[in-house]
Design a protein around this motif. Structure first.
Motif, mmCIF file in Angstrom:
data_model
loop_
_atom_site.group_PDB
_atom_site.id
_atom_site.type_symbol
_atom_site.label_atom_id
_atom_site.label_comp_id
_atom_site.label_asym_id
_atom_site.label_seq_id
_atom_site.Cartn_x
_atom_site.Cartn_y
_atom_site.Cartn_z
ATOM 1 N N ALA A 105 0.824 -1.210 0.000
ATOM 2 C CA ALA A 105 0.000 0.000 0.000
ATOM 3 C C ALA A 105 0.858 1.260 0.000
ATOM 4 O O ALA A 105 0.511 2.263 -0.635
ATOM 5 N N ASP A 106 1.965 1.234 0.706
ATOM 6 C CA ASP A 106 2.864 2.392 0.719
ATOM 7 C C ASP A 106 3.507 2.603 -0.644
ATOM 8 O O ASP A 106 3.537 3.726 -1.171
ATOM 9 N N VAL A 107 4.064 1.544 -1.204
ATOM 10 C CA VAL A 107 4.833 1.702 -2.437
ATOM 11 C C VAL A 107 3.934 2.029 -3.617
ATOM 12 O O VAL A 107 4.235 2.933 -4.417
ATOM 13 N N TYR A 108 2.801 1.327 -3.742
ATOM 14 C CA TYR A 108 1.883 1.650 -4.840
ATOM 15 C C TYR A 108 1.398 3.097 -4.718
ATOM 16 O O TYR A 108 1.271 3.814 -5.728
ATOM 17 N N THR A 109 1.123 3.530 -3.502
ATOM 18 C CA THR A 109 0.645 4.901 -3.316
ATOM 19 C C THR A 109 1.723 5.901 -3.689
ATOM 20 O O THR A 109 1.439 6.946 -4.300
ATOM 21 N N SER A 110 2.964 5.604 -3.358
ATOM 22 C CA SER A 110 4.049 6.524 -3.724
ATOM 23 C C SER A 110 4.127 6.677 -5.239
ATOM 24 O O SER A 110 4.361 7.784 -5.750
ATOM 25 N N LEU A 111 3.936 5.584 -5.972
ATOM 26 C CA LEU A 111 4.000 5.648 -7.431
ATOM 27 C C LEU A 111 2.860 6.489 -7.991
ATOM 28 O O LEU A 111 3.062 7.337 -8.874
#
Length: 408
Positions: free
Chosen positions: A168-174
């Protein structure tokens, strides 16, 4: 040639992962990123492993950024942050809703001083709605948005547990970085910035390719595999003990025949048990068993990949992160970068993936900074402050820094 975001200045009010990875992307693309940390610092500064008081987790997400440490709870600190915002193109923050307002740094306040600002707010559930004030970290959001249940239902025999990876963190950062770039592009036409409200929970629905299937009501043709599900695709062990994953559901139309020809079991193509997709799914253990039995006779990964490629099937070796980072592919692609560990050595971290035809090589650059290490430089360069003004801010604890003790 210049980097794609050369000349763009980003104020980074983020911590941990969803925000820092977004701003590292912007830094890797050439933006100047100034990380603004509170006196107690980003909590990833207290992680392990570490060398020279520099954690590798923090270094991976924040190398290349400058660091200042401001007490935003003070009037002077929030005023300085607002002055910095007047000189910035982008702000990224991932506090809970209302925190930036408390510091006097809401989008309304910043845009009044700088109408061109692109301001991205990353939260768990968005700045509106009944869940906006809930605390949210990746494992919680992944549970709330179906990922944890899906992983348990498909492949973990109904056992639900949190994932090691913070999807959830990494996808949101993208997606946050994509929103920032879109807003900067629109600003070229309108001259105005804007606010981007991005919720981790919505991102997790957006990137889940099976949501359509979960929400589908009605009959489903039994002679098709639903929604390209990956969970039934084989993972096999070769004669030398190496594991390989093979892409393609062996129950699917056409794909079943490819598998059977590859493993020299064309007799199963005419077996009435496997005449339909429904039949193949019912007897999937037999199909997978035949594939596994064949793979166990193949001496190595190169040979199995050759055999499968002849039948238009893709396969990949099950590797550790270290193994792929030490591979010839990673060296050729410059997929891993070495960054300063601030003690004469280096950390190895993933490099940016972009290769531009009309821009210099982009990627991580510069060393990870200690908290507040660039206080004086940033305030002199961006705001034109004098050394005396900066010293007063240190004396009044508006500015702070934490540098490692020198060893004698």
């Amino acid at each position: 040639m210049t980097a794609p975001l050369d000349g763009i200045r980003v104020l980074d009010f983020t911590r941990v992962l969803s925000g820092p990875h977004c701003t590292r992307m912007l830094s890797d693309l050439g933006a100047e990123v100034i990380k603004v940390e509170p006196p107690d610092g980003d909590i990833t500064r207290f992680t392990s492993p570490r060398r020279n008081s520099m954690p590798s987790y923090y270094a991976q997400q924040n190398a290349g950024k400058r660091s200042i440490s401001l007490n935003l709870a003070s009037d002077e600190g929030s005023a300085i942050a607002l002055r910095l915002a007047e000189q910035a193109d982008v702000i990224v923050e991932n506090f809970r809703p209302g925190v930036m307002e408390k510091f006097g740094l809401s989008y309304e306040a910043v845009s009044a001083a700088n109408p061109r600002i692109v301001y991205a707010s990353i939260t768990g559930y968005g700045a509106t709605g009944p869940w906006k004030n809930r605390r949210a970290y990746a494992p919680v959001v992944q549970a709330e948005t179906g990922l944890t249940k899906s992983q348990g239902d498909h492949g973990r025999d109904g056992v639900y547990r949190t994932d090691r990876h913070s999807h959830a963190d990494v996808y949101t950062s993208l997606d946050a970085a994509a929103g920032v770039l879109a807003a900067l592009y629109q600003r070229e036409r309108t001259g105005r910035g804007q606010w981007i409200d991005i919720a981790m929970a919505q991102v997790m629905l957006y990137v889940n390719e099976h949501v359509h299937d979960e929400l589908y009501d009605g009959d489903v043709d039994p002679d098709w595999v639903r929604s390209f599900g990956n969970e039934s695709q084989p993972v096999v062990t070769l004669a030398d003990g190496t594991g390989m994953a093979i892409a393609g559901n062996p129950a699917s139309k056409g794909t079943f025949e490819m598998y059977m020809r590859a493993i020299e079991r064309t007799d199963l193509i005419d077996d009435p048990r496997f005449a339909t997709v429904a039949g193949r799914l019912e007897h999937l253990d037999v199909v997978l068993g035949a594939i596994a039995e064949f793979a166990a006779t193949v001496p190595n990964t190169a040979e199995l990949e050759r055999i499968l490629a002849e039948h238009r099937l893709a396969s990949g070796t099950i590797r550790s992160v270290r193994e792929v980072c030490d591979s010839e592919w990673a060296r050729e692609r410059n997929a891993v970068a070495e960054i300063d560990d601030r003690g004469g050595g280096t950390y190895r971290v993933p490099n940016a993936p972009w290769k531009f035809s009309d821009a210099p090589d982009v990627g991580v650059s510069g060393s990870p900074r200690y908290r507040g290490e660039d206080n004086a430089e940033v305030l002199r360069d961006v705001l034109g402050m004098s050394d005396d003004e900066i010293a007063t801010l240190v004396d009044t604890e508006v500015l702070s820094q934490h540098l490692p003790r020198r060893r004698h």
